[in-house]
Design an enzyme around this catalytic site. Structure first.
Site, PDB file in Angstrom:
ATOM      1  N   PRO A 160       0.823  -1.219   0.000  1.00 30.48           N
ATOM      2  CA  PRO A 160       0.000   0.000   0.000  1.00 30.48           C
ATOM      3  C   PRO A 160       0.857   1.270   0.000  1.00 30.48           C
ATOM      4  O   PRO A 160       0.526   2.235  -0.677  1.00 30.48           O
ATOM      5  CB  PRO A 160      -0.817  -0.134   1.286  1.00 30.48           C
ATOM      6  CG  PRO A 160      -0.931  -1.612   1.497  1.00 30.48           C
ATOM      7  CD  PRO A 160       0.356  -2.197   0.991  1.00 30.48           C
ATOM      8  N   ASN A 161       1.987   1.255   0.730  1.00 36.36           N
ATOM      9  CA  ASN A 161       2.820   2.457   0.777  1.00 36.36           C
ATOM     10  C   ASN A 161       4.138   2.318   0.034  1.00 36.36           C
ATOM     11  O   ASN A 161       5.044   3.125   0.195  1.00 36.36           O
ATOM     12  CB  ASN A 161       3.086   2.855   2.233  1.00 36.36           C
ATOM     13  CG  ASN A 161       1.787   3.271   2.909  1.00 36.36           C
ATOM     14  OD1 ASN A 161       1.004   4.041   2.340  1.00 36.36           O
ATOM     15  ND2 ASN A 161       1.534   2.727   4.091  1.00 36.36           N
ATOM     16  N   ALA A 162       4.235   1.262  -0.775  1.00 37.80           N
ATOM     17  CA  ALA A 162       5.445   1.085  -1.580  1.00 37.80           C
ATOM     18  C   ALA A 162       5.044   0.617  -2.970  1.00 37.80           C
ATOM     19  O   ALA A 162       4.876  -0.574  -3.206  1.00 37.80           O
ATOM     20  CB  ALA A 162       6.385   0.080  -0.918  1.00 37.80           C
ATOM     21  N   GLY A 163       4.816   1.573  -3.863  1.00 38.64           N
ATOM     22  CA  GLY A 163       4.456   1.246  -5.245  1.00 38.64           C
ATOM     23  C   GLY A 163       5.672   1.456  -6.117  1.00 38.64           C
ATOM     24  O   GLY A 163       6.554   0.597  -6.185  1.00 38.64           O
ATOM     25  N   GLY A 175     -19.478   5.652 -32.339  1.00 37.06           N
ATOM     26  CA  GLY A 175     -20.234   5.334 -31.134  1.00 37.06           C
ATOM     27  C   GLY A 175     -20.237   3.862 -30.812  1.00 37.06           C
ATOM     28  O   GLY A 175     -20.239   3.465 -29.635  1.00 37.06           O
ATOM     29  N   GLU A 200       4.529  -2.702 -13.406  1.00 37.98           N
ATOM     30  CA  GLU A 200       5.956  -2.998 -13.613  1.00 37.98           C
ATOM     31  C   GLU A 200       6.750  -1.766 -14.042  1.00 37.98           C
ATOM     32  O   GLU A 200       7.536  -1.806 -14.973  1.00 37.98           O
ATOM     33  CB  GLU A 200       6.127  -4.158 -14.595  1.00 37.98           C
ATOM     34  CG  GLU A 200       5.518  -5.425 -14.016  1.00 37.98           C
ATOM     35  CD  GLU A 200       5.970  -6.697 -14.706  1.00 37.98           C
ATOM     36  OE1 GLU A 200       7.137  -6.777 -15.093  1.00 37.98           O
ATOM     37  OE2 GLU A 200       5.137  -7.602 -14.835  1.00 37.98           O
TER      38      GLU A 200
END
Ligand code: FAD
Ligand code: FAD
Lengths: 264, 384
Positions: free
Chosen positions: B130-133, B345, B368
């Site tokens: 979560p805090n290391a991408g 469309g 990656e």
């Protein structure tokens, strides 16, 4: 059980266009593929080999040297051996000369219990090569097989023709042409592709390798010549009815009844 | 060294084999799997049946013994039909199988590779937290050695293939101490699903790759034996970087495949769609879009194949891998976007494959190594 499968390299007719002037196939840029029913024949051969304890599946083709890629594809499906019969002297062969040359190659292979062919090709579409081959080799034959069962040296072949189902029994060695309904050809396995190129060889036999009667091969050995090929044109003249919709419907119905296209 | 643009026929056969399978088996179900957000065990195992897993693993380890370019061509062909199955395949090979084959002990190879290479099982690769991408160095998952075992605590997120019915486990990176210079020491562990203290949650409601599995991994005093260490303790960061270099090539292949599929669909449609009395491909504005697509795909493929050649010949390829991943994923976006434009469309409805291609390409600029991070990698390589 040793099985020989005959395969022909054909242009992918999904992609083929016909020159409107000459009526000939425009082959440039069109990929070559294994005749689709020959893939069914390969699949059936691999299946039959697996259910017997030993033996080999050999694919055999007559064609120009570039037909080697077709044989590599067969090897990629898992067949054991590939033989290409190729010589300038075979050019211009009709079905008779083709089946004769193939039969001489099969005599050289010698050991076989079964020969499997496609029922017909998607280019020549004559459906003659299989049956002719059986005659040259003096073998019992069954065509358009949708099911093959083998018990010892007895082969049972089931085929469907419109509303008729035919079951035939014959003794090996025998020749069978298969329908595309007989099975679903397998996908090629990545490692088998590698092996087809790294470990296996396509053996090439020329005129000199076979004991041929020179008047039976190539153009000279071909009583049939293709005089002309042309594209059918289905042109229809439309009839324009200009009336209110309800009256139109009646007119159209009358027209259909008059032409006996529909019975009320 | 001679310059040669003619590929061996073997590679064409690999391409044909993968294409026949993709069109025969994946194409008919890709749209439905995407819509239902469903992972397909049967397609994965069928990919295994034709040798799409373990393509570059030596035959003696149970793999297919092929070279890198063969693998890249296969991924390209699957992605040409469906991004989700290509994701299962590319992550399975580059992130799940490759690290074990490259860094695993003989007994780890014997234990995991035969089943992985047959598509019977899958292995995830959990790096992102979560805090290391992008900042993989900020990993906070830890593993502490206690006697003959290790105790893992922490959490991983967005891990492909980690929670399918056939997943064997995941390779996860954890901090295992500090180096003399104060920087953390990283080690990779193979943690099997079902290990006490290891739980998983499949992440749903994805925008793209909806037929591919993405999961969160939770480690709560999860105890693994010393045998679970991939290679040697302390090698984790090196292993991760090497794995990503290879993985980037396969994301590049997914970009080309996606672009190729979208382009072919657009070309076909442009010849069939009549407006103002003629096919829209006869309008120069549309024809030029198609010409640009062909051009971009050609450029991207040349770059990617060169990077593969470098990798295969054991030359440095980090910069070229980054360039390939960056360029192939960016042209995938451009081509898919214009492919939708050419469909008008209709391109916004699920009845047309380009709608799926348009969504699936979006991850390629993120996973990656984001496009931004890749530009950092390239600019460092040229001395900025
Ligand atoms: C457009 C076109 C029209 C033709 N018309 C005629 C014609 O009217 N009369 C004529 O005599 N010839 C004709 N030929 C030539 C004929 O195609 C070839 O001479 C012959 O090799 C194969 O015949 P076929 O394709 O009809 O095969 P078919 O008899 O339909 O093939 C049946 C099976 O025989 C085997 N087989 C066929 N050819 C080979 C091969 N070369 N090597 C290995 N196995 C093979 C395969 O298993 C195949 O599935 C034509 C060819 C073309 C391209
Ligand atoms: C479907 C899916 C599958 C995935 N599969 C896996 C997997 O199998 N294993 C795995 O480990 N991970 C996986 N990921 C995670 C993926 O690798 C990360 O999403 C990616 O690395 C980016 O990290 P982040 O999402 O935390 O973004 P962040 O790192 O938070 O980035 C947010 C933005 O900031 C930018 N940014 C960050 N740092 C910088 C900088 N220094 N300079 C300039 N810009 C910067 C980024 O480029 C981005 O635009 C997957 C993700 C998805 C969506």
């Amino acid at each position: 059980m040793n099985i020989i499968v005959t395969v022909k390299q054909v242009p992918d007719t999904h992609e083929v266009k016909i020159d409107p002037k000459t009526g000939a196939l425009i082959r440039e840029g069109v990929p070559s593929i294994i005749n689709p029913e020959d893939k069914n024949a390969i699949e059936e051969a691999l299946r039959l080999k697996k259910s017997s304890d030993d033996g080999e599946v050999t694919v055999l083709s007559m064609g120009p040297l570039q037909a080697e890629s077709t044989l590599r594809e067969a090897l990629s499906m898992g067949v054991d051996r590939a033989i290409l019969v190729s010589d300038r002297a075979f050019a211009g062969a009709d079905t008779l000369a083709t089946s004769y040359t193939l039969s001489m190659a099969i005599k050289k292979i010698e050991r076989y219990d079964l020969i499997l062919c496609g029922s017909q090709t998607i280019d020549g579409e004559t459906g003659q090569v299989g049956p002719q081959l059986a005659e040259w080799l003096d073998l019992p034959q069954a065509t358009h097989a949708e099911e093959i069962n083998i018990q010892g040296n007895l082969v049972t072949v089931k085929s469907n023709f419109d509303s008729v189902t035919r079951v035939m029994e014959m003794k090996t060695p025998a020749l069978i042409t298969v329908s595309n309904r007989i099975n679903k050809p397998r996908y090629k396995h990545m490692n088998k592709v590698l092996r087809a190129y790294r470990d296996k060889a396509v053996v090439t036999w020329s005129k000199e390798d076979l004991k041929l009667n020179p008047i039976r091969i190539g153009l000279n050995g071909s009583p049939t010549w293709v005089r002309k090929t042309f594209v059918h044109s289905h042109s229809r003249d439309g009839i324009v009815v200009e009336k209110p919709a309800a009256n139109c419907a009646e007119d159209i119905l009358d027209f259909i009844l008059e032409k006996a296209l529909l019975k009320l | 060294m001679k310059l040669c643009y003619q590929m061996d026929e073997k590679y064409e056969m690999i391409r044909m084999a993968a294409r026949e399978f993709a069109e025969g088996e994946i194409k008919p179900v890709a749209g439905e799997l995407d819509e239902k957000e469903e992972f397909s065990v049967s397609l994965t195992q069928q990919m295994g049946d034709i040798g799409l897993f373990g393509m570059t693993v030596p035959e003696e380890h149970g793999g297919q013994g092929l070279d890198y370019i063969s693998y890249i061509i296969a991924v390209e062909e699957i992605a040409r039909v469906d991004g989700s199955q290509a994701a299962t395949l590319a992550a399975g090979n580059s992130l799940g199988i490759d690290p074990i084959d490259k860094f695993g002990s003989e007994s780890q190879c014997r234990k995991y590779l035969p089943d992985l290479c047959q598509g019977k099982t899958l292995m995830g690769f959990g790096l992102t937290e979560p805090n290391a991408g992008s900042d993989a160095g900020a990993t906070s998952t830890t593993a502490v050695k206690e006697g003959d075992s290790w105790v893992i605590n922490g959490r991983k997120t967005m891990t492909t293939n980690a929670n399918t019915p056939i997943t064997k486990g995941s390779i996860v990176q954890a901090i295992t101490g500090a180096r003399p210079d104060g920087k953390p020491d990283y080690t990779c562990f193979i943690v099997e699903n079902g290990t006490p203290g290891f739980t998983l949650n499949t992440m749903k409601r994805k925008f793209m790759w909806r037929g591919s599995n993405t999961a969160e991994l939770f480690f709560n005093n999860c105890r693994v034996s010393n045998d679970a260490v991939l290679g040697n303790p302390g090698d984790g960061f090196k292993q991760m970087l090497a794995t990503l270099d290879g993985g980037r090539l396969s994301i590049g292949a997914m970009g080309i495949g996606c672009a190729q599929g979208a382009y072919e669909a657009a070309l076909r449609y442009s010849k069939e769609r009549i407006q103002f009395g003629r096919p829209i491909c006869k309008q120069q504005a549309i024809a030029f879009k198609l010409a640009d697509m062909e051009l971009k795909i050609e450029l991207a493929r040349n770059l990617l194949y060169k990077a593969c050649w470098l990798a295969e010949n054991k030359r440095p390829f980090g910069k070229e891998a980054a360039m390939s991943k960056l360029y192939c994923s960016e042209i995938a976006r451009e081509v898919a976007d214009e492919a939708v434009q050419i469909h008008g469309g209709y391109g916004l409805f699920k009845d047309y494959d380009v709608e799926r291609f348009y969504r699936d390409q979006r991850l390629l600029q993120i996973g990656e190594g984001t496009s931004e991070i890749l530009r950092i990698v390239i600019s460092r390589a040229i001395g900025c």
